[in-house]
Design a protein around this motif. Structure first.
Motif, PDB file in Angstrom:
ATOM      1  N   LEU A 107      46.685  53.209  32.359  1.00 46.66           N
ATOM      2  CA  LEU A 107      46.713  51.908  33.019  1.00 46.66           C
ATOM      3  C   LEU A 107      45.556  51.767  34.001  1.00 46.66           C
ATOM      4  CD1 LEU A 107      50.535  51.345  33.694  1.00 46.66           C
ATOM      5  CD2 LEU A 107      49.125  50.494  31.805  1.00 46.66           C
ATOM      6  N   ILE A 108      45.300  52.826  34.781  1.00 46.63           N
ATOM      7  CA  ILE A 108      44.174  52.769  35.709  1.00 46.63           C
ATOM      8  C   ILE A 108      42.866  52.635  34.942  1.00 46.63           C
ATOM      9  CG2 ILE A 108      42.885  54.069  37.442  1.00 46.63           C
ATOM     10  CD1 ILE A 108      45.435  55.304  38.376  1.00 46.63           C
ATOM     11  N   ALA A 109      42.714  53.443  33.898  1.00 41.93           N
ATOM     12  CA  ALA A 109      41.485  53.398  33.111  1.00 41.93           C
ATOM     13  C   ALA A 109      41.291  52.025  32.478  1.00 41.93           C
ATOM     14  CB  ALA A 109      41.519  54.479  32.029  1.00 41.93           C
ATOM     15  N   LEU A 110      42.357  51.461  31.953  1.00 37.11           N
ATOM     16  CA  LEU A 110      42.264  50.157  31.294  1.00 37.11           C
ATOM     17  C   LEU A 110      41.823  49.080  32.273  1.00 37.11           C
ATOM     18  CD1 LEU A 110      42.694  48.689  28.607  1.00 37.11           C
ATOM     19  CD2 LEU A 110      45.083  48.345  29.240  1.00 37.11           C
ATOM     20  N   ALA A 111      42.350  49.127  33.498  1.00 42.93           N
ATOM     21  CA  ALA A 111      41.948  48.158  34.515  1.00 42.93           C
ATOM     22  C   ALA A 111      40.465  48.287  34.838  1.00 42.93           C
ATOM     23  CB  ALA A 111      42.798  48.339  35.774  1.00 42.93           C
ATOM     24  N   VAL A 112      39.984  49.511  35.023  1.00 39.65           N
ATOM     25  CA  VAL A 112      38.575  49.726  35.352  1.00 39.65           C
ATOM     26  C   VAL A 112      37.683  49.305  34.185  1.00 39.65           C
ATOM     27  CG1 VAL A 112      36.838  51.459  35.939  1.00 39.65           C
ATOM     28  CG2 VAL A 112      39.119  51.567  36.968  1.00 39.65           C
ATOM     29  N   TRP A 113      38.076  49.660  32.971  1.00 41.10           N
ATOM     30  CA  TRP A 113      37.259  49.294  31.805  1.00 41.10           C
ATOM     31  C   TRP A 113      37.149  47.785  31.664  1.00 41.10           C
ATOM     32  CZ3 TRP A 113      40.480  53.146  28.434  1.00 41.10           C
ATOM     33  CH2 TRP A 113      39.992  54.435  28.651  1.00 41.10           C
ATOM     34  N   ARG A 114      38.233  47.084  31.883  1.00 43.22           N
ATOM     35  CA  ARG A 114      38.205  45.621  31.744  1.00 43.22           C
ATOM     36  C   ARG A 114      37.300  44.985  32.803  1.00 43.22           C
ATOM     37  NH1 ARG A 114      44.347  43.424  30.426  1.00 43.22           N
ATOM     38  NH2 ARG A 114      44.579  44.406  28.361  1.00 43.22           N
ATOM     39  N   VAL A 115      37.343  45.524  34.007  1.00 47.99           N
ATOM     40  CA  VAL A 115      36.497  44.980  35.067  1.00 47.99           C
ATOM     41  C   VAL A 115      35.037  45.317  34.811  1.00 47.99           C
ATOM     42  CG1 VAL A 115      35.965  45.100  37.526  1.00 47.99           C
ATOM     43  CG2 VAL A 115      38.356  44.987  36.779  1.00 47.99           C
ATOM     44  N   ALA A 116      34.774  46.518  34.301  1.00 48.00           N
ATOM     45  CA  ALA A 116      33.396  46.971  34.114  1.00 48.00           C
ATOM     46  C   ALA A 116      32.735  46.350  32.882  1.00 48.00           C
ATOM     47  CB  ALA A 116      33.359  48.491  33.993  1.00 48.00           C
ATOM     48  N   LEU A 117      33.521  45.969  31.878  1.00 47.10           N
ATOM     49  CA  LEU A 117      32.948  45.508  30.617  1.00 47.10           C
ATOM     50  C   LEU A 117      32.006  44.314  30.780  1.00 47.10           C
ATOM     51  CD1 LEU A 117      32.853  45.928  27.553  1.00 47.10           C
ATOM     52  CD2 LEU A 117      34.801  44.355  27.357  1.00 47.10           C
ATOM     53  N   PRO A 118      32.359  43.263  31.539  1.00 47.70           N
ATOM     54  CA  PRO A 118      31.429  42.132  31.671  1.00 47.70           C
ATOM     55  C   PRO A 118      30.065  42.533  32.250  1.00 47.70           C
ATOM     56  CG  PRO A 118      33.615  41.511  32.435  1.00 47.70           C
ATOM     57  CD  PRO A 118      33.636  42.988  32.220  1.00 47.70           C
TER      58      PRO A 118
END
Length: 371
Positions: A121-132
């Motif tokens: 869950l933590i990783a998914l949140a960071v990945w989603r924020v970092a992707l753009p």
């Protein structure tokens, strides 16, 4: 006179192939966690475990990246991050803290150190924020691979907030986004069945080769600590590989896992199957299954040599658990925990693009009347 028709809002059509992939991937996650206590003394269990982990984490993260939005972060996007990821993380980390307190008698509430499977869950949140931000660059996939390898050498990247896994598995997330950008799904679904089966035959041969290699080199895999490499949660020094070439091991594992992920997706049925409807319940399976496997993990009942039937029994039991946790009844019961909306937590006041609260403006006083 022709009757006027009101246009209905378009609804998103789910693609069966991706729902099939979602559920099979999460089912393999459950199996991998279920047979973990057996791998220390059973070469067969260790071979199955390594086979599953050679691709299933990559598939799970790749699918998440495929459906991630790479546009600018908006208020709606950030609210979705809170309701889909942050709130469930806080809820389940709190539950796990209580469970471990009751079992061990030691109370420690640390949101920076996720319990067992909650790292995702933590990783998914960071990945989603970092992707753009990543996709603004020319070669986001190559950059993510470079970051993953560099993180393995850095002592500053540790398990706090799952940083090791965030960086280590970032390429899989970007890889999923890249698949969508290349519009490979549409091309794959448009292939005639005869042609599709040619690709599937190649994928079957590839997976058969990987499955055959695992037991043949079991002693070598133990010596190389392959399992720990596949978890991406430790730096190279922690693994005991401080040589300059250690990054090449991660590079090879990343590339092999991406190829296997593509092979996995080609094997997924393109039509609706009995488990297609479970594809939207993967987060329920992911967050709830550890509670059922925790007793096996902590009691030691599976430690030491076991009869041969235990491994297939655990595999079948884990698959059955994944089915049960995907049912409508379970989703209805646990929706407040897995999908908390918490409207009371959000401000109802509209805001400007800069975040300034828009306050109501009193109308100007009316001019004096003249008789």
């Amino acid at each position: 006179m022709h009757a006027t028709r009101t246009a209905l809002p378009a609804t998103k059509r789910r693609v069966p192939m991706w729902d099939n992939a979602r559920w099979v991937a999460i089912a393999l996650v459950v199996v991998g966690h279920g047979i973990l206590p057996l791998i220390s003394v059973s070469d067969a269990a260790y071979s199955v475990y390594l086979f599953i982990y050679s691709f299933h984490v990559a598939v799970f993260v790749t699918v998440s990246g495929y459906f991630a939005k790479s546009g600018p972060l908006t208020g709606r996007t950030m609210r979705g991050l809170l309701t889909d990821i942050v709130f469930p993380y806080v809820i389940f980390e709190t539950i796990w803290t209580v469970v471990k307190w009751l079992v061990t008698g030691h109370f420690s509430y640390d949101l920076a150190t996720p319990s067992w499977t909650l790292w995702f869950l933590i990783a998914l949140a960071v990945w989603r924020v970092a992707l753009p931000f990543l996709v603004l660059l020319r070669y986001p996939l190559l950059i993510s691979i470079a970051l993953s390898i560099a993180a393995g050498y850095s002592e500053a990247v540790d398990s706090t907030l799952s940083l090791t896994r965030i960086f280590g598995m970032l390429p899989f997330f970007v890889f999923g986004w890249s698949i969508r950008q290349q519009q490979l799904t549409g091309r794959w679904l448009a292939l005639p069945t005869r042609v599709a089966w040619r690709w599937r035959a190649g994928a079957i041969a590839l997976f058969a080769a990987v499955l055959a290699v695992m037991p043949l080199g079991i002693d070598l895999w133990r010596d190389l600590k392959l399992r720990r490499f596949l978890l991406y949660d430790e730096g190279f020094d922690d693994l005991g590989f401080d040589e300059p070439w250690s990054g090449l091991v991660r590079l090879v594992l990343l590339l092999v896992a991406m190829v296997l992920a593509l092979g996995f997706l080609t094997l997924m049925p393109r039509v609706t199957t009995p488990f297609t409807r479970f594809g939207s319940a993967t987060m329920y399976v992911y967050l709830l299954h550890p509670f059922f496997l925790y007793p096996f993990r902590e009691s030691g009942i599976l430690e030491g040599p076991q009869p041969r039937w235990v491994l297939p029994a655990m595999v079948l039991g884990c698959l059955l658990l994944a089915v049960v946790l995907s049912t409508t009844t379970v989703r209805r019961l646990f929706r407040p925990l897995v999908e908390p909306k918490w409207p009371w937590a959000f401000r109802p006041t509209p805001e400007t693009p800069t975040g300034t609260i828009v306050l109501p403006v009193d109308p100007p006083p009316a001019p004096p009347r003249r008789d």
